[in-house]
Design an enzyme around this catalytic site. Structure first.
Site, mmCIF file in Angstrom:
data_model
loop_
_atom_site.group_PDB
_atom_site.id
_atom_site.type_symbol
_atom_site.label_atom_id
_atom_site.label_comp_id
_atom_site.label_asym_id
_atom_site.label_seq_id
_atom_site.Cartn_x
_atom_site.Cartn_y
_atom_site.Cartn_z
ATOM 1 N N GLY A 127 -61.232 6.320 3.277
ATOM 2 C CA GLY A 127 -60.152 5.628 2.565
ATOM 3 C C GLY A 127 -60.710 4.876 1.370
ATOM 4 C CB ALA B 240 -59.239 6.270 -3.455
ATOM 5 N N GLY B 241 -58.645 3.432 -1.491
ATOM 6 C CA GLY B 241 -57.573 2.474 -1.182
ATOM 7 C C GLY B 241 -57.926 1.071 -1.632
ATOM 8 C CD GLN B 242 -54.084 -3.371 -1.679
ATOM 9 O OE1 GLN B 242 -54.421 -4.359 -2.315
ATOM 10 N NE2 GLN B 242 -53.189 -3.418 -0.707
ATOM 11 C CB ILE B 243 -59.614 -2.250 2.400
ATOM 12 C CG1 ILE B 243 -58.423 -3.071 2.878
ATOM 13 C CG2 ILE B 243 -60.893 -2.738 3.079
ATOM 14 C CD1 ILE B 243 -58.143 -2.995 4.372
ATOM 15 N N GLY B 244 -60.974 -0.347 0.232
ATOM 16 C CA GLY B 244 -62.148 0.367 -0.287
ATOM 17 C C GLY B 244 -62.585 -0.181 -1.636
ATOM 18 N NE ARG C 284 -45.526 0.288 13.562
ATOM 19 C CZ ARG C 284 -45.333 0.512 14.868
ATOM 20 N NH1 ARG C 284 -44.248 1.107 15.284
ATOM 21 N NH2 ARG C 284 -46.226 0.122 15.749
ATOM 22 C CB VAL D 88 -61.352 -1.475 8.549
ATOM 23 C CG1 VAL D 88 -60.413 -2.422 7.813
ATOM 24 C CG2 VAL D 88 -62.781 -2.027 8.541
ATOM 25 C CG ASP E 244 -57.825 -11.034 13.630
ATOM 26 O OD1 ASP E 244 -56.659 -11.099 13.240
ATOM 27 O OD2 ASP E 244 -58.397 -9.955 13.854
ATOM 28 C CG HIS F 157 -56.953 -6.386 13.800
ATOM 29 N ND1 HIS F 157 -57.034 -7.607 13.203
ATOM 30 C CD2 HIS F 157 -56.380 -5.580 12.882
ATOM 31 C CE1 HIS F 157 -56.544 -7.546 11.971
ATOM 32 N NE2 HIS F 157 -56.132 -6.317 11.759
HETATM 33 P P1 NDP Z 1 -55.720 -0.387 2.574
HETATM 34 O O1 NDP Z 1 -57.030 -0.069 1.991
HETATM 35 O O2 NDP Z 1 -55.013 -1.620 2.124
HETATM 36 O O3 NDP Z 1 -55.793 -0.441 4.171
HETATM 37 C C1 NDP Z 1 -56.489 0.546 4.894
HETATM 38 C C2 NDP Z 1 -56.346 0.294 6.366
HETATM 39 O O4 NDP Z 1 -56.913 -0.941 6.719
HETATM 40 C C3 NDP Z 1 -54.902 0.256 6.877
HETATM 41 O O5 NDP Z 1 -54.873 0.978 8.098
HETATM 42 C C4 NDP Z 1 -54.666 -1.198 7.121
HETATM 43 O O6 NDP Z 1 -53.778 -1.418 8.191
HETATM 44 C C5 NDP Z 1 -56.040 -1.603 7.579
HETATM 45 N N1 NDP Z 1 -56.273 -3.044 7.667
HETATM 46 C C6 NDP Z 1 -56.969 -3.661 8.645
HETATM 47 N N2 NDP Z 1 -57.001 -4.962 8.486
HETATM 48 C C7 NDP Z 1 -56.303 -5.212 7.388
HETATM 49 C C8 NDP Z 1 -55.951 -6.391 6.716
HETATM 50 N N3 NDP Z 1 -56.299 -7.565 7.142
HETATM 51 N N4 NDP Z 1 -55.235 -6.310 5.606
HETATM 52 C C9 NDP Z 1 -54.832 -5.124 5.163
HETATM 53 N N5 NDP Z 1 -55.111 -3.976 5.761
HETATM 54 C C10 NDP Z 1 -55.831 -4.007 6.866
HETATM 55 O O7 NDP Z 1 -54.728 0.839 2.401
HETATM 56 P P2 NDP Z 1 -54.427 1.750 1.148
HETATM 57 O O8 NDP Z 1 -53.143 2.418 1.453
HETATM 58 O O9 NDP Z 1 -54.627 1.026 -0.139
HETATM 59 O O10 NDP Z 1 -55.590 2.830 1.204
HETATM 60 C C11 NDP Z 1 -55.765 3.702 2.258
HETATM 61 C C12 NDP Z 1 -56.584 4.835 1.738
HETATM 62 O O11 NDP Z 1 -56.993 5.607 2.846
HETATM 63 C C13 NDP Z 1 -55.826 5.770 0.798
HETATM 64 O O12 NDP Z 1 -56.602 5.973 -0.347
HETATM 65 C C14 NDP Z 1 -55.698 7.074 1.608
HETATM 66 O O13 NDP Z 1 -55.776 8.202 0.799
HETATM 67 C C15 NDP Z 1 -56.909 6.944 2.485
HETATM 68 N N6 NDP Z 1 -56.952 7.731 3.708
HETATM 69 C C16 NDP Z 1 -58.120 8.402 3.908
HETATM 70 C C17 NDP Z 1 -58.319 9.142 5.024
HETATM 71 C C18 NDP Z 1 -59.605 9.853 5.183
HETATM 72 O O14 NDP Z 1 -60.598 9.447 4.580
HETATM 73 N N7 NDP Z 1 -59.669 10.880 5.988
HETATM 74 C C19 NDP Z 1 -57.262 9.271 6.046
HETATM 75 C C20 NDP Z 1 -56.095 8.489 5.775
HETATM 76 C C21 NDP Z 1 -55.959 7.739 4.633
HETATM 77 P P3 NDP Z 1 -52.202 -1.669 7.985
HETATM 78 O O15 NDP Z 1 -51.646 -0.337 7.576
HETATM 79 O O16 NDP Z 1 -51.762 -2.114 9.325
HETATM 80 O O17 NDP Z 1 -52.074 -2.708 6.904
#
Ligand code: NDP
Length: 329
Positions: free
Chosen positions: A11, A13-17, A92, A129, A159, A187
């Site tokens: 993940g 490219a996501g926000q946490i990444g 979800r 995570v 937490d 969590h």
């Molecule tokens: P985020 O990077 O914001 O979040 C990623 C995950 O972390 C979610 O499951 C989120 O849970 C969880 N999380 C755990 N603790 C926290 C917290 N305190 N605050 C926020 N999130 C938390 O999500 P994005 O949508 O920005 O990015 C997800 C990325 O993952 C996308 O780029 C997508 O393409 C990628 N992805 C990659 C996969 C792979 O590598 N095979 C598979 C699936 C997705 P919650 O949803 O409960 O907030």
């Protein structure tokens, strides 16, 4: 300088990444003497965005960043991996039931567990995570039968850090005055922050808040448990930098050790300590040394705490049974 450590971030490219990768590359996670190879795993649609992040990482000219690779294939990404940060997960969606969510995440964490089993390095350490983190970790673990079970962990450090920050605010102390904090369980909003064993400037934390059980029950626990929702409400987006920071803390302490006399919270496979169902991935107070963790034993658990721990553990047992029913573990 030592050999670079192979760190996989899913993940990516996501926000946490985006908040995580730069700190790993700067040395915040493994220390100033350990170079890293970053391996960014994404779904095919997000590979281009990951490439953009990789360009920015290059532009930082981090001395510790030896190499960056981008993958959309878990088997390749985890080949030779030393550390896996499993961040990407399926959120979800509207109208999605819990079973649908668990099934969708099973489709992500089962193949990732298999990929870790197939090719990860002998010293692989995994932090999940992506939510539901504890149960996703259980799915990955169950699909990596050749990897020692204790290498699969999930994140409750956010937490833990939130519990410290809220306690500091209440008592007028600084965060560094607070030690021995522990989060128990899942969590999720049911997690239990333990003031009975935490300390503020060496004093029992429950006494430091005036032994106020109403505040503990009605204010403190819900504030820590629902902090994620409060941040979404204020920021219009979910917490990302604090989650990334907690992931850095988790791996840092697991690899480099916890300070003498203190402990941290990690969700780890239960060995049955404190009556927590054996095998589920539940948060405990742990100390770390030499790259291994151990559960702190012999803590006092008063009745209120025991009830709360039992409830969060019951939630985890329910999730475990649901993924068992789906054939994922
Ligand atoms: P985020 O990077 O914001 O979040 C990623 C995950 O972390 C979610 O499951 C989120 O849970 C969880 N999380 C755990 N603790 C926290 C917290 N305190 N605050 C926020 N999130 C938390 O999500 P994005 O949508 O920005 O990015 C997800 C990325 O993952 C996308 O780029 C997508 O393409 C990628 N992805 C990659 C996969 C792979 O590598 N095979 C598979 C699936 C997705 P919650 O949803 O409960 O907030």
């Amino acid at each position: 300088m030592s050999t670079p450590v192979n760190v996989v971030v899913t993940g990516a490219a996501g926000q946490i990444g985006y908040a995580l990768l730069f700190r790993i590359a700067s040395g915040a996670m493994l220390g100033p003497d350990t170079p890293v190879n970053l391996r960014l795993l994404e779904i095919p649609q997000a590979v281009k965005a990951a490439e953009g992040t990789a360009m920015e990482l290059n532009d930082c000219a981090f001395p510790l960043l030896a190499n960056i690779d981008i993958y959309d294939d878990a088997t390749k990404a985890f080949d030779g991996a030393n550390i896996g940060l499993l961040v990407g997960a399926r959120p979800r969606g509207p109208g999605m039931e819990r079973a649908d969510l668990l099934e969708a995440n099973g489709a992500i964490f089962k193949p990732q567990g298999e990929a870790i089993n197939a090719g990860a390095a002998d010293d692989i350490k995994v932090l999940v995570v992506g939510n539901p983190a504890n149960t996703n970790a259980l799915i990955a673990q169950a699909n990596a039968p050749d990897v020692p079970k204790e290498r699969f962990t999930a994140m409750t450090r956010l937490d833990h850090n939130r519990a410290i920050a809220q306690l500091a605010e209440k008592t007028g102390a600084t965060v560094s005055d607070i030690t021995n904090m522990a989060i128990w369980g899942n969590h999720s909003p049911t997690m239990f922050p333990d003031l009975y064993n935490a300390k503020v400037k060496g004093q029992n934390a429950f006494e430091a808040v005036g032994s106020d059980l109403d505040w503990y029950r009605e204010t403190y626990q819900p504030t820590v448990g629902k902090r994620g929702a409060a941040i979404i409400d204020a920021r219009g987006a979910s917490s990302a930098a604090s989650a990334a920071s907690a992931a850095i803390d988790h791996i840092h302490d697991w690899v480099l050790g916890t300070p003498e006399g203190d402990w941290v919270s990690m969700a780890i496979p239960s060995d049955g300590s404190y009556g927590v169902a054996e095998g589920i991935i539940s948060s405990f107070p742990v100390t770390c040394s030499g790259g291994e963790y151990s559960i702190v034993q012999g803590l006092e658990i008063p009745e209120f705490a025991q009830e709360k721990i039992d409830a969060t553990v019951a939630e985890l047992v329910g999730e475990r049974d649901a993924v068992k029913g789906l054939g994922l573990v």
